[in-house]
Scaffold this motif. Structure first.
Motif, short mmCIF file in Angstrom:
data_model
loop_
_atom_site.label_atom_id
_atom_site.label_comp_id
_atom_site.label_asym_id
_atom_site.label_seq_id
_atom_site.Cartn_x
_atom_site.Cartn_y
_atom_site.Cartn_z
N ASN A 56 -20.92 3.66 5.88
CA ASN A 56 -22.25 4.51 6.02
C ASN A 56 -21.95 5.96 6.06
OD1 ASN A 56 -23.83 2.02 5.84
ND2 ASN A 56 -23.68 1.66 7.96
N GLY A 57 -21.14 6.36 5.38
CA GLY A 57 -20.90 7.74 5.18
C GLY A 57 -19.92 8.54 6.27
N GLU A 58 -19.53 7.68 7.33
CA GLU A 58 -18.63 8.16 8.36
C GLU A 58 -17.27 7.58 7.96
OE1 GLU A 58 -20.03 7.96 12.61
OE2 GLU A 58 -21.90 7.16 11.77
N LEU A 59 -16.48 8.76 8.26
CA LEU A 59 -15.03 8.27 8.11
C LEU A 59 -14.47 7.44 9.37
CD1 LEU A 59 -12.43 8.82 6.44
CD2 LEU A 59 -12.13 10.69 7.91
N ALA A 60 -14.36 6.32 8.88
CA ALA A 60 -13.67 5.30 9.88
C ALA A 60 -12.41 5.24 10.18
CB ALA A 60 -14.30 3.79 9.62
N ILE A 61 -11.62 5.32 9.02
CA ILE A 61 -9.99 5.26 9.20
C ILE A 61 -9.32 6.34 8.27
CG2 ILE A 61 -8.10 3.91 8.47
CD1 ILE A 61 -9.36 2.89 10.95
N PHE A 62 -8.57 7.26 8.72
CA PHE A 62 -8.16 8.39 8.15
C PHE A 62 -6.60 7.81 7.78
CE2 PHE A 62 -5.68 12.11 7.33
CZ PHE A 62 -6.53 12.93 6.69
N GLU A 63 -6.24 7.56 6.44
CA GLU A 63 -5.02 7.17 5.87
C GLU A 63 -4.47 5.91 6.80
OE1 GLU A 63 -0.52 7.66 6.62
OE2 GLU A 63 -1.16 9.78 6.28
N GLY A 64 -5.36 4.79 6.45
CA GLY A 64 -4.74 3.62 6.81
C GLY A 64 -3.73 2.89 6.05
N GLY A 65 -3.34 1.80 6.12
CA GLY A 65 -2.28 1.06 5.56
C GLY A 65 -0.72 1.67 5.90
N LEU A 66 0.25 0.84 5.92
CA LEU A 66 1.79 1.30 6.22
C LEU A 66 2.21 1.02 4.93
CD1 LEU A 66 2.50 -0.52 9.64
CD2 LEU A 66 1.95 1.86 9.31
N LYS A 67 3.61 2.02 4.73
CA LYS A 67 4.45 2.02 3.62
C LYS A 67 4.96 0.57 3.56
CE LYS A 67 5.58 6.82 3.51
NZ LYS A 67 6.42 7.82 3.81
N ARG A 68 5.06 -0.01 2.32
CA ARG A 68 5.56 -1.34 2.13
C ARG A 68 6.97 -1.62 2.84
NH1 ARG A 68 6.19 -3.92 -2.36
NH2 ARG A 68 5.00 -5.76 -1.61
N GLY A 69 7.24 -2.72 3.28
CA GLY A 69 8.57 -2.69 3.81
C GLY A 69 8.73 -3.55 5.04
N PRO A 70 7.97 -4.73 5.40
CA PRO A 70 8.42 -5.66 6.41
C PRO A 70 9.56 -6.56 5.92
CG PRO A 70 6.34 -6.32 5.21
CD PRO A 70 6.61 -4.89 4.76
N ASN A 71 9.64 -6.44 4.44
CA ASN A 71 10.79 -7.11 3.84
C ASN A 71 10.79 -6.70 2.50
OD1 ASN A 71 9.23 -8.92 2.66
ND2 ASN A 71 8.99 -10.13 4.52
N PRO A 72 11.84 -6.88 1.58
CA PRO A 72 11.72 -6.24 0.43
C PRO A 72 10.52 -6.63 -0.44
CG PRO A 72 13.99 -7.24 0.75
CD PRO A 72 12.96 -7.74 2.02
N ALA A 73 9.79 -7.74 -0.19
CA ALA A 73 8.68 -8.17 -0.92
C ALA A 73 7.45 -7.96 -0.37
CB ALA A 73 8.94 -9.72 -1.35
N ASP A 74 6.98 -8.07 0.85
CA ASP A 74 5.79 -8.49 1.35
C ASP A 74 5.01 -6.97 1.88
OD1 ASP A 74 6.34 -10.88 1.17
OD2 ASP A 74 7.06 -11.29 3.09
N THR A 75 3.93 -7.12 2.23
CA THR A 75 2.83 -5.93 2.45
C THR A 75 2.20 -6.19 3.75
OG1 THR A 75 2.53 -5.86 0.05
CG2 THR A 75 0.98 -4.96 1.43
N TYR A 76 2.02 -5.03 4.38
CA TYR A 76 1.33 -5.04 5.72
C TYR A 76 -0.32 -4.83 5.27
CZ TYR A 76 5.85 -3.66 8.18
OH TYR A 76 6.87 -3.78 8.91
N TYR A 77 -1.13 -5.36 6.23
CA TYR A 77 -2.64 -5.08 6.47
C TYR A 77 -3.05 -4.62 7.69
CZ TYR A 77 -3.23 -9.62 9.12
OH TYR A 77 -3.31 -10.73 9.87
N ASP A 78 -3.97 -3.72 7.73
CA ASP A 78 -4.61 -3.46 8.97
C ASP A 78 -5.78 -4.47 9.57
OD1 ASP A 78 -3.17 -1.21 8.78
OD2 ASP A 78 -4.62 0.16 7.92
N GLU A 79 -5.81 -4.47 10.79
CA GLU A 79 -7.07 -5.10 11.42
C GLU A 79 -7.97 -4.15 12.20
OE1 GLU A 79 -7.28 -9.51 12.24
OE2 GLU A 79 -7.27 -8.63 14.39
#
Length: 444
Positions: free
Chosen positions: A74-97
């Motif tokens: 709704n026009g308000e910045l809720a998250i500034f630079e979310g997400g993590l660089k990929r690397g929990p292991n060689p293949a997988d991806t992080y997610y935010d909650e």
């Protein structure tokens, strides 16, 4: 005195700490646009409007992106630079909650997400090879999931600055923003998105190339908002701005200018103390009239420089400091001013080398080396609040996963983040034992 056996038991428990509890199955799908070819340094605009019968009390959302995202509700910045660089292991991806309830309302709600796809390898990031977004918010009467009902388009104002490029260790590119191609405030509810094409569905959650989804194990970044510099002065065509200390910052300005002028931004760590290799700078091409801009790719340094060509009138300059989500908790004071300053500088040095992982330097490579990280984790125990412990657990869990994988024998130099660059069994165990001795001694 603890025995070696007890040390190894503690080390094993640390490595065995789970990163996450099994999450609910995903209903959302990865989305992008047919026009996206996943070129390096691609930026994508996503929008979704949904009507809610009531404002929810809680609205946990799960969000994954390759590589970073900025979220407006709704026009308000809720998250500034979310997400993590990929690397929990060689293949997988992080997610935010994230709980979106503070921003949602009864009636129409607009969700807007800007995604920055790095699109290249680095010492701190393992590229999936494909840009995409995954979004899911299901709770109570709320169901917002990424699918073809969303809208998505490439943000063509974002480009890559001309050489010199950042050195090969960095997955980030030098951002060039051409304001002449700016489409306006596309993240606001009032924006007319009728010409934005529908998103294309790429793959279900858990599918290649993003694979298994791992919950983000560390806090969102501290965000200080836009602030004025400590001081600033002009030197020829350059505005020199003093930061309060060596910090992770994004530069901001407000100017009045004709179209087509190029502004260059970088810190002293780019122009003067760059570790003998190129790191991160930013550039901006002006449009006609008054305008403001913040370059979202973070840099670090003690000073920020703006190279302003003739015809550009500076109205205001500032910066946003972001950093790992913890506070300075430890303290030290003595009658020796040098020791007092040494403590302060050491704590700041530790903090500026923390973000997605511990880093050995925040400009040259932004990579985590296990030997360095073990020492940093021990320092964080004394200098920072308990939220810093999550970064240590993340480091230890990543090292444990490498240890269990026979393809990585603790003596190989691994590609991609994997949460660690180089690990040797002797180095890790010996330094971990040393760190545990410090913690044990402190608790006694």
């Amino acid at each position: 005195m603890m025995t070696i056996k007890n040390y190894l038991i503690l080390l094993g428990l640390l490595l065995a700490m789970p990163v996450q509890i099994k999450a609910e199955a995903w209903k959302a799908v990865w989305i992008s646009t047919d026009h996206c070819q996943s070129e390096p340094n691609t930026w994508l605009n996503y929008r979704k409007t949904v009507e809610l019968p009531d404002a929810p009390q809680t609205a946990p959302a799960r969000i994954a992106a390759d590589s970073k995202y900025w979220l407006w509700v709704n026009g308000e910045l809720a998250i500034f630079e979310g997400g993590l660089k990929r690397g929990p292991n060689p293949a997988d991806t992080y997610y935010d909650e994230i709980d979106l309830a503070p921003w949602l309302q009864k009636g129409n709600n607009t969700i807007a997400i800007l995604v920055w796809y790095f699109g290249k390898q680095g010492f701190s990031h393992n590229s999936s090879g494909k840009a995409g977004l995954l979004f899911e918010c299901r709770a109570g009467g709320v169901e917002i999931i990424s699918d073809r009902s969303w809208k998505c388009t490439i943000n063509n104002a974002y480009n890559t600055a001309a050489p010199p490029y950042p050195n090969y260790r960095l997955p980030e590119s030098n951002i060039l923003y051409d304001a002449r191609l700016d489409i306006g405030e596309w993240y606001l509810p009032a924006y007319d998105d009728s010409r934005m094409p529908p998103a294309s569905e790429l793959a279900s959650a858990g599918s290649a190339p993003w694979n298994r989804l791992v919950k983000r194990p560390i806090p969102q970044w501290n965000n200080e908002g836009i602030k004025p510099y400590v001081e600033q002065y002009r030197s020829g065509d350059t505005l020199v701005c003093q930061l309060p200390y060596n910090a992770q910052v994004t530069p901001w300005f407000r100017i009045k200018a004709p179209a087509g002028k190029k502004i260059i931004m970088g810190t002293d760590n780019y122009f003067y103390y760059n570790g003998s290799v190129e790191n991160i700078r930013a550039e901006y091409i002006t449009k006609e009239g008054e305008q403001s801009y913040e370059s979202y790719g973070w840099m670090n340094g003690h000073k920020m420089y703006y190279i302003l060509p003739a015809g550009v009138e500076l109205l205001e300059a500032g910066y946003r400091e972001t950093g790992y989500g913890c506070t300075f908790a430890g303290s030290f004071h003595s009658s020796d001013d040098f020791l007092n300053r040494l403590w302060t500088k050491s704590a700041r040095t530790l903090y500026v080398n923390m973000r997605d992982t511990y880093m050995d330097c925040p400009e040259r490579e932004r990579a985590q080396w296990t030997g360095d990280a073990v020492i940093q984790s021990a320092e964080a125990f004394y200098a920072l609040s308990p939220e810093s412990h999550s970064l240590t657990k993340k480091m230890a869990a990543g090292t444990g996963r490498l240890a269990k994988n026979r393809r990585h024998n603790f003596r190989t130099r691994t590609r991609g983040q994997l949460d660690n660059r180089t690990t040797r069994a002797g180095t890790f165990i010996c330094r971990s034992v040393w760190a545990m001795e410090l913690l044990y001694a402190h608790r006694r």
